[in-house]
Each structure stands twice: as structure tokens, then as C-alpha cells.
Design a protein around this motif. Structure first.
Motif, PDB file in Angstrom:
ATOM      1  N   LYS A 150       1.038  -1.366  -0.109  1.00  0.00           N
ATOM      2  CA  LYS A 150      -0.522  -0.178  -0.005  1.00  0.00           C
ATOM      3  C   LYS A 150       0.913   1.331   0.196  1.00  0.00           C
ATOM      4  CE  LYS A 150      -3.564  -2.362   2.329  1.00  0.00           C
ATOM      5  NZ  LYS A 150      -4.105  -2.439   3.551  1.00  0.00           N
ATOM      6  N   GLU A 151       0.622   1.760   0.058  1.00  0.00           N
ATOM      7  CA  GLU A 151       1.016   3.616  -0.647  1.00  0.00           C
ATOM      8  C   GLU A 151       1.240   4.146   0.728  1.00  0.00           C
ATOM      9  OE1 GLU A 151       0.265   5.971  -3.927  1.00  0.00           O
ATOM     10  OE2 GLU A 151      -0.326   4.605  -5.348  1.00  0.00           O
ATOM     11  N   GLU A 170      -2.205   5.808   2.356  1.00  0.00           N
ATOM     12  CA  GLU A 170      -3.009   4.687   2.815  1.00  0.00           C
ATOM     13  C   GLU A 170      -3.136   4.550   3.691  1.00  0.00           C
ATOM     14  OE1 GLU A 170      -4.506   2.168  -0.111  1.00  0.00           O
ATOM     15  OE2 GLU A 170      -2.513   2.499  -1.209  1.00  0.00           O
ATOM     16  N   ASP A 207       8.356   7.680   0.465  1.00  0.00           N
ATOM     17  CA  ASP A 207       7.777   6.055   0.157  1.00  0.00           C
ATOM     18  C   ASP A 207       8.328   5.383  -0.169  1.00  0.00           C
ATOM     19  OD1 ASP A 207       5.209   7.578  -0.446  1.00  0.00           O
ATOM     20  OD2 ASP A 207       5.454   8.077  -2.714  1.00  0.00           O
ATOM     21  N   VAL A 239       7.814   1.692   1.321  1.00  0.00           N
ATOM     22  CA  VAL A 239       7.707  -0.168   0.979  1.00  0.00           C
ATOM     23  C   VAL A 239       8.577  -0.729   1.691  1.00  0.00           C
ATOM     24  CG1 VAL A 239       8.032  -0.875  -1.070  1.00  0.00           C
ATOM     25  CG2 VAL A 239       7.070   0.963  -0.599  1.00  0.00           C
ATOM     26  N   SER A 279       3.405   2.124  -6.555  1.00  0.00           N
ATOM     27  CA  SER A 279       1.841   1.387  -6.399  1.00  0.00           C
ATOM     28  C   SER A 279       1.402  -0.202  -6.882  1.00  0.00           C
ATOM     29  CB  SER A 279       0.921   1.608  -6.550  1.00  0.00           C
ATOM     30  OG  SER A 279      -0.382   1.093  -5.951  1.00  0.00           O
ATOM     31  N   GLN A 302      11.912   6.192  -8.570  1.00  0.00           N
ATOM     32  CA  GLN A 302      11.071   7.521  -8.339  1.00  0.00           C
ATOM     33  C   GLN A 302      11.074   8.632  -9.805  1.00  0.00           C
ATOM     34  OE1 GLN A 302       8.291   8.360  -5.124  1.00  0.00           O
ATOM     35  NE2 GLN A 302      10.128   6.493  -3.825  1.00  0.00           N
TER      36      GLN A 302
END
Length: 229
Positions: free
Chosen positions: A51-52, A55, A88, A92, A151, A184
Motif C-alpha cells: 500500500k502507499e 493510505e 515512499d 515500502v 504502487s 522514482q
């Protein structure tokens, strides 16, 4: 005239990896020692795998990520995009590690070293027989490398991490965080794909011939002992 040495600041990706490594190393140590807070933290972190970051606000405060925001000498000027990439990447990596570590008695985060490679590509290669390519695993690896966004990449990494957990194969999650940060950035995907591909192709597993020789020697010794008796 001698001047005071300026603080040495790591490049952005390496600093993000360093922050991630410190967080995971502490949690991993305490989890393996069955410290209650760490056991509870991993249970919550696992729910965020795939999930990000925005979230799963339930995970806020579980990890000390102050290192992403501190500017000890003013030389850590993350702009908004870079800060988002960093958050992010750490998220992750942390959640995937928590999934990987579940019910494992050994630390599943292990730093990548020349004689003990634990980069992503090497870890995937370890899932396969020494002299063969497992096509189903190779396809998963390729799908991760061609993910269209973070994602999708997190979901595809999650699938591979479950395989690594099943086989007790460790991964360098600090290095993964560095790669996810780079991934990214504009042009970063090619850099990460190259690193993963190189790690995959460069990995060499234990020499099965050496293992066989050791077993033969042991068998010979056993037979000699029996004959002598």
C-alpha cells in the motif's frame, strides 16, 4: 591556516538507505528478542505492505524517520518531490521487510556484501537452482522491473518477498530503499534496472561440487571407521 572540517553529508539515496537501515536494524533486533513493542510494530507494518504511504496513517509514528527531515548543516535541501520519494521509499522498504520477517527466526534484513550478496537481483537468483533459470520466477523479476508506477512495483515486490520468506533468503532493505528512491526520479528506473540485473547475473551460489566432495569425504571416513571396527 587550518579550518574546521565540514560535516560529511551522504548523497540523498545513501542517506535514505542509512535511515532505513537504522530503523530496521533496531526493530529486527528487538523482534528477534521477542520485545513486545517490536512484535506489535511488525504486525501493524505488515498490513501496509503493498500500500502507499498516505493510505495507511495507522503506521505513522511506528518508525523514527526524523533523519529524512533533519538538516544538521543546512545541506539537506529536499524539495517536495524529493521528500515524497524518500517517504515512499522508506515506507515500502519497511513494510516489505516486516512481511519478510514474519515468523522468521533469523534477521531477514542483511546488508549486501561482496561475499554475501543480498541485493534484490541476487536474492531473486537464489530462489533458482544454481545452474538453471526458473522461468516463473524470472517472469516475476521482469514484471517488477517493468512496473509502471510505485504502487504496482510495491505489489510486485510483495509477491517476490513472500517467496524469499518461504526460502529464508535475506534481502538488504536499506539498499532497496535507496533503489526505490532512485526509481522514482526522472531517469532513475534505468539505473535501478541495471543494478538489479547486474546483481542477478553476478550472483554465484555455493559450489555444489564442493558440497558433494565434503559429503564423499565424510562417507569415506564413516566406511573406514566401520571397516576398522
Amino acid at each position: 591556516m587550518t579550518t574546521a572540517a565540514e560535516p560529511v553529508m551522504l548523497p540523498h539515496p545513501q542517506r535514505i538507505g542509512s535511515v532505513t537501515g537504522r530503523i530496521i536494524s533496531r526493530l529486527q533486533k528487538d523482534y528477534l528478542n521477542d520485545v513486545p513493542y517490536a512484535v506489535a510494530a511488525l504486525a501493524r507494518l505488515r498490513r501496509g505492505a503493498g500500500k502507499e504511504f498516505p493510505e495507511v496513517p495507522d503506521l505513522w509514528g511506528l518508525a523514527d524517520t526524523r533523519g529524512l527531515y533533519e538538516q544538521p548543516d543546512g545541506s539537506w535541501p529536499l524539495n517536495e518531490d524529493e521528500l515524497t520519494y524518500a517517504e515512499d521509499a522508506v515506507h515500502v522498504s519497511l513494510t516489505l521487510w516486516a512481511l519478510h520477517q514474519q515468523s522468521r527466526g533469523n534477521g531477514m534484513h542483511q546488508p549486501d556484501r561482496p561475499k554475501a550478496p543480498t541485493g534484490f537481483g541476487a536474492a531473486v537468483r537464489r530462489l533458482m537452482p544454481r545452474d538453471e533459470i526458473d522461468e516463473s520466477i524470472r517472469k516475476r523479476f521482469v514484471r517488477a522491473g517493468t512496473a509502471p508506477n510505485l504502487s504496482a512495483l510495491a505489489q510486485r515486490l510483495r509477491d517476490i518477498v513472500l517467496l524469499l520468506r518461504r526460502e529464508d533468503i535475506p534481502l538488504d532493505y536499506a539498499l532497496l530503499a535507496e533503489h526505490l528512491y532512485r526509481w522514482q526520479q526522472p531517469g532513475g528506473r534505468d539505473i535501478v534496472r541495471r543494478a538489479w540485473g547486474r546483481s542477478f547475473h553476478a550472483y554465484r551460489g555455493p559450489d555444489t561440487a564442493d558440497t558433494a566432495d565434503t559429503a564423499d569425504t565424510a562417507d569415506t571416513a564413516d566406511t573406514t571407521d566401520k571397516d576398522a571396527s
